[in-house]
Design a protein around this motif. Sequence first.
Motif, PDB file in Angstrom:
ATOM      1  N   GLY A 207      -0.390 -11.992  -5.816  1.00  0.00           N
ATOM      2  CA  GLY A 207      -2.204 -12.511  -5.640  1.00  0.00           C
ATOM      3  C   GLY A 207      -2.148 -12.522  -4.015  1.00  0.00           C
ATOM      4  O   GLY A 207      -3.229 -13.121  -3.533  1.00  0.00           O
ATOM      5  N   ARG A 208      -1.530 -12.071  -2.947  1.00  0.00           N
ATOM      6  CA  ARG A 208      -2.036 -11.701  -1.543  1.00  0.00           C
ATOM      7  C   ARG A 208      -2.864 -10.616  -1.562  1.00  0.00           C
ATOM      8  O   ARG A 208      -2.598  -9.295  -0.784  1.00  0.00           O
ATOM      9  N   TYR A 209      -4.380 -10.778  -2.036  1.00  0.00           N
ATOM     10  CA  TYR A 209      -5.242  -9.278  -2.130  1.00  0.00           C
ATOM     11  C   TYR A 209      -5.404  -8.844  -0.675  1.00  0.00           C
ATOM     12  O   TYR A 209      -5.566  -8.003  -0.832  1.00  0.00           O
ATOM     13  N   GLU A 210      -6.405  -9.694   0.359  1.00  0.00           N
ATOM     14  CA  GLU A 210      -6.329  -9.021   1.504  1.00  0.00           C
ATOM     15  C   GLU A 210      -4.585  -8.626   1.997  1.00  0.00           C
ATOM     16  O   GLU A 210      -5.263  -7.264   2.770  1.00  0.00           O
ATOM     17  N   ALA A 211      -3.683  -8.859   2.195  1.00  0.00           N
ATOM     18  CA  ALA A 211      -2.224  -8.580   2.646  1.00  0.00           C
ATOM     19  C   ALA A 211      -2.817  -6.873   1.715  1.00  0.00           C
ATOM     20  O   ALA A 211      -2.068  -5.979   2.655  1.00  0.00           O
ATOM     21  N   GLY A 212      -2.239  -7.332   0.591  1.00  0.00           N
ATOM     22  CA  GLY A 212      -2.471  -5.919  -0.406  1.00  0.00           C
ATOM     23  C   GLY A 212      -3.303  -4.356   0.107  1.00  0.00           C
ATOM     24  O   GLY A 212      -3.117  -3.386   0.043  1.00  0.00           O
ATOM     25  N   LEU A 213      -5.032  -5.364   0.835  1.00  0.00           N
ATOM     26  CA  LEU A 213      -5.877  -4.173   1.043  1.00  0.00           C
ATOM     27  C   LEU A 213      -5.457  -3.431   1.770  1.00  0.00           C
ATOM     28  O   LEU A 213      -5.116  -2.600   2.139  1.00  0.00           O
ATOM     29  N   LYS A 214      -4.981  -4.090   3.080  1.00  0.00           N
ATOM     30  CA  LYS A 214      -4.641  -3.406   4.571  1.00  0.00           C
ATOM     31  C   LYS A 214      -3.162  -2.474   3.882  1.00  0.00           C
ATOM     32  O   LYS A 214      -3.396  -1.211   4.482  1.00  0.00           O
ATOM     33  N   GLU A 215      -2.744  -2.788   3.635  1.00  0.00           N
ATOM     34  CA  GLU A 215      -1.304  -1.742   2.906  1.00  0.00           C
ATOM     35  C   GLU A 215      -2.342  -0.318   2.207  1.00  0.00           C
ATOM     36  O   GLU A 215      -1.529   0.715   3.147  1.00  0.00           O
ATOM     37  N   LYS A 216      -2.745  -0.657   1.381  1.00  0.00           N
ATOM     38  CA  LYS A 216      -3.754   0.225   1.304  1.00  0.00           C
ATOM     39  C   LYS A 216      -4.547   1.462   1.647  1.00  0.00           C
ATOM     40  O   LYS A 216      -4.380   2.563   1.433  1.00  0.00           O
ATOM     41  N   LEU A 217      -4.871   0.548   3.005  1.00  0.00           N
ATOM     42  CA  LEU A 217      -5.768   0.838   3.751  1.00  0.00           C
ATOM     43  C   LEU A 217      -5.329   2.141   4.488  1.00  0.00           C
ATOM     44  O   LEU A 217      -5.293   3.760   4.964  1.00  0.00           O
ATOM     45  N   GLU A 218      -3.720   1.974   4.837  1.00  0.00           N
ATOM     46  CA  GLU A 218      -2.814   2.467   5.630  1.00  0.00           C
ATOM     47  C   GLU A 218      -2.995   3.553   5.386  1.00  0.00           C
ATOM     48  O   GLU A 218      -2.253   5.181   5.702  1.00  0.00           O
ATOM     49  N   ALA A 219      -1.951   4.008   3.219  1.00  0.00           N
ATOM     50  CA  ALA A 219      -1.490   4.512   2.475  1.00  0.00           C
ATOM     51  C   ALA A 219      -2.889   5.463   2.846  1.00  0.00           C
ATOM     52  O   ALA A 219      -2.367   6.749   3.172  1.00  0.00           O
ATOM     53  N   GLY A 220      -4.204   5.140   2.665  1.00  0.00           N
ATOM     54  CA  GLY A 220      -5.208   6.103   2.989  1.00  0.00           C
ATOM     55  C   GLY A 220      -4.772   6.627   4.271  1.00  0.00           C
ATOM     56  O   GLY A 220      -5.343   8.637   3.722  1.00  0.00           O
ATOM     57  N   ARG A 221      -4.709   6.356   4.778  1.00  0.00           N
ATOM     58  CA  ARG A 221      -4.961   6.618   6.313  1.00  0.00           C
ATOM     59  C   ARG A 221      -3.794   7.930   6.612  1.00  0.00           C
ATOM     60  O   ARG A 221      -4.024   8.630   6.337  1.00  0.00           O
ATOM     61  N   LEU A 222      -3.170   7.905   6.056  1.00  0.00           N
ATOM     62  CA  LEU A 222      -1.808   8.493   6.232  1.00  0.00           C
ATOM     63  C   LEU A 222      -1.919   9.889   5.174  1.00  0.00           C
ATOM     64  O   LEU A 222      -1.643  10.346   5.550  1.00  0.00           O
TER      65      LEU A 222
END
Length: 776
Positions: free
Chosen positions: A433-448
């Motif tokens: 349920g920690r969606y803000e932190a989850g989005l941050k990680e997904k964005l970094e995965a997408g950047r890489l």
Amino acid sequence: MRTESAKTLRFGVFEVDLRAGELRKQGVRIKLQEQPFHVLTVLLQRPGEVVTREELRNQNWPADTFVDFDNGLNTCINKLREALGDAADSPRFIETLPRRGYRFIAPVIGADGTATGTAAGMDARPRGRKIVVAAAVVALAAGIAGGLLWRARQARRLTEKDTIVLGDFANSTGDAVFDGALREGLSVELEQSPFLSLLSEEGIHRTLRMMERPGDARLTPEITREVCQRTSSAAALGGSIALIGTRYNLILKAINCVTGELLASTEAQANDKSHVLDALGKAALEMRRRLGESLSTVQKYDTPLEQATTPSLEALQAYNLGWQASFAHGDHAAAVSLFQRAAQLDPNFAMAYWGMAQSYAFVGETTLAGESQVKAYQLRERLSELERLKIECDVAPQGDVLKAMRSCELGTKTYPRESFFHDDLGMYLDGLGRYEAGLKEKLEAGRLAPYNALYCRTVAYGYLYLNRVEEAEAAAKEAPTKCLDAHPEFILYDIAFYRGDAAEMGQQVSRATGLPGVEDLLLASDADTSAYFGRLGKARELSQRAADSAQLAAEKETAAGYYAISASREALFGDAAEARQQASVAKRRSTGRDLDYGVALALAYAGDATRAQTLADDLDKSSPEDTLLQLNYLPALRAKVALLHSNPQQALDILRVASPYELGLPAVGSYNWPNLYPVYVRGEAYLAAHQGNEAAAEFQKILDHRGIVLNEPIGALAHLQLGRAYAMLGDTAKSRAAYQDFLMLWKDADPDIPILRQAKSEYAKLQSLRAAETSH
């Protein structure tokens, strides 16, 4: 060399259409004002050359124009860098030469495919000093010349920001077993390095499609070099194997993909076929060192290739073909067979089991995926550091999410350019349920890994979970332009539901028709939408079609899951008999963590406390360390059983452990169905305990998180339950409004649904009460 004759110029992922006056990134037009565009065209026509500020002024600002030229040019350059994602202090495209002008330092590819300009990642500073050095070399003694040559070779080494494109091996032995196997082995060896970074398979396949070649085209040196140029990578690395007498000779070569200059080469020999992988490992290890990796990391991350993969060339070849089936063709059923073949040839091949698990997960077979994951986890200690961390991150042992997250976090630190760890972290954070932190990680995965189709979808969902629907829609619509086979139909359907756009939902269902593994998801979601609006007959028909589609795609567990979800829907709406029948069909067809939870939930809402409790206990015994099972599924089930025994306080006590995680996504996969049940059951418990304020807060929580609950049945029922909570408080106005919201959603509902009849009866009583109050 100048490029005035070219009508279209390419550099990196960008393309400039000189006739149309457009700048595009990966085919998508980027907004750029006319003046900055003209400055860019001047720089592109003279790649690698210094273009003075005066020359730019003469070509872009007429002599009779009275402007602040210096400020105007600086603004143009800043806008260009912003559009290109460039930086003045670490330029990839536009280099500033103080008091002189600017230089375009990336290779520029013309319409004929010829590349001009400065090699990416090489020194593009003024050449004056190099001229002096060159003159000095002529006069210096041979020893000093050798020293200068050594320094020149050092300068050509790669940096931590560079990317390598790995080509196929030239195989002149006549033995087909080397095809694919050697490239796979070399990839594993190079990926051990925290220093080197290979262009992803998704990136290669996407670029091949842009080159109008099939995704599985053979990566010859010429094709590898063009892929390298198109992706702004630094080096193309290929190899060859030849049989000379009875010995095998392996050669690895890395070249600058713009200039064709040799960066490094290594060679190794094997006395016989059984020692080829060992020779390849030694050659690859030396290549890592020659490309610039430090001796300390080469020695630290040096798991022998046969240990990191398999000593069997045949098994390695099957493993490679499995990933090709998955990446190039999206054929996960074929991939499963190939990974199984690899594991049969070498039962200790850990990564074959992991590949098998990935493919099973793609087709919704979570039980089989889990079994393969466990086998891979048991064999992980013999792997390279990267592969061991990947398995420990991806395979939550016994469902222990927190332990898996620690491995993911270690992976992000050890291999900062590896996207995998960030994406898995994002998934686990969503589960909690920690969606803000989850989005941050997904964005970094997408950047890489910008070409990864899965990451393209998960970023869009990350926004939707946070009710940031505009950003979710933008990400979903961008996905097909960035990622091949992104299949955004499902996320676009969910966004359309969020917006109330029935026509768009219908279009997405139509687009998914005939797509294995996608069609059934859209049909199931459309069934949920029909049920959300009370059209239960239509929902039953669509659920049956979804199950049939999944069965045709060999997704046995997924098909059974649709029956379990249909059963829980029937139970929530008050048809206990139909719920039990659907639950029985689901249990006969398959089993699995999420499926069994759906069956247990249906039985609990159908009033069968004994069977629901038995299934809950079985889930607990089978997975006592499963974080989300223990913190989400089981509290919701046991609390509902407590309510069936008329014990609301016990239900509230049971649900206390779920509170920090109740907004999370507990199910495996992207299908949206078991979310927020701890919240819904807690609301029911407060109603049973006659605590109206607390009940209203729980049901309002569901309504406030539309991006999470979406078209689940409890999303509609929360309106009705909110009306009941306000009625309990005596707030007739708010209660009536909530009932009206529910009845408006169900204005076209099937008339014989039990919960609808109850709602209409309760609303009629409210209306009568209001009339009585008005008459007095």
